[in-house]
Design an enzyme around this catalytic site. Sequence first.
Site, PDB file in Angstrom:
ATOM      1  CG  ASP A  45      -2.240   0.995   1.204  1.00 17.08           C
ATOM      2  OD1 ASP A  45      -3.626   0.301   0.605  1.00 17.08           O
ATOM      3  OD2 ASP A  45      -1.903   1.602   1.362  1.00 17.08           O
ATOM      4  CG  ASN A  95      -8.242  -5.045  -2.866  1.00 15.86           C
ATOM      5  OD1 ASN A  95      -9.480  -4.443  -2.435  1.00 15.86           O
ATOM      6  ND2 ASN A  95      -7.183  -3.832  -2.095  1.00 15.86           N
ATOM      7  CE1 TYR A 161     -13.389   1.024 -10.256  1.00 17.39           C
ATOM      8  CE2 TYR A 161     -15.521   0.761 -10.586  1.00 17.39           C
ATOM      9  CZ  TYR A 161     -14.161   0.174  -9.929  1.00 17.39           C
ATOM     10  OH  TYR A 161     -14.479  -0.530  -8.918  1.00 17.39           O
ATOM     11  CE  LYS A 165     -11.780  -2.257 -10.548  1.00 17.90           C
ATOM     12  NZ  LYS A 165     -10.587  -3.015 -10.579  1.00 17.90           N
ATOM     13  CB  ALA A 194     -17.937  -2.344   0.927  1.00 13.47           C
TER      14      ALA A 194
END
Length: 266
Positions: A45, A95, A161, A165, A194
């Site tokens: 990260d 991720n 985005y 994807k 989320a």
Amino acid sequence: MTKPNPLPGSDFTGKKVIVTGAAGVFGRWICEAFDAAGATLLLSDRDEAATAELATTLSRPALTHRTELTDAGSIDDLVATVGREWGAADILVNNAAVYPSGFLLDVDAAEWDRIFDINLRAPFLLTRGIATQMVRQQVRGNIVMISSGASRKMRTTAAPYSISKSALDRLTKGFAVELAEYGIRCNAVEPGFAAGSKASPLSEAHVKATTAAIPLGRASRYEDATASILFLASDLASYVTGATLSVDGGNSAGTILVHQDKKKAL
């Protein structure tokens, strides 16, 4: 409090797992899930403090790496760290991603490049590097891409985005086909919504409206997508590669019109 294993019976003891975007909402859940299943982790990260804090909550010592995914040199350093410390990983979870908001007419070239650098180029570069190590070390490994239902359903103010994807889904299939001869599988999971992302913060109104439109009527929980990620990375899915699994409460299938007139089911 230690999270439970979201896929009861799965055992990743001795497996070495890399998770990018480890300090984010989904990243943390993924790390906690693999930790609960016995794996050893490398947390990647850009937020060093949050990554270090996460490492202290895990059951066994974890490696950490400050990775700037817009920088190919930083990705190369992550790959080199894996080679030096482990020789090769068993599992890579791509991720990390950004979800900026803006209409296409307002997106400049620099922002377009940033989105695609993080959401598409970085998974390509990292998968290429980690899979090369797997091949050399004869590790029959697993790659899991974190995609999105947005790959199949365009969203206003999030077109870049969605496009990134969509391309990630094709990249998943490309790696799946080309790595199959080495026993390396590559699949994708589309987690549900989320809230809480630091990289792409969302307003309270956005969170409320998005959750209300999900057919199953709630946001994603810890155990939802993580169980699917563990499944795809496990021997239970030994004949699954090039697949994309939606775990989003039906959101990619369709959305609930919040203000529609309710009809009686019977």
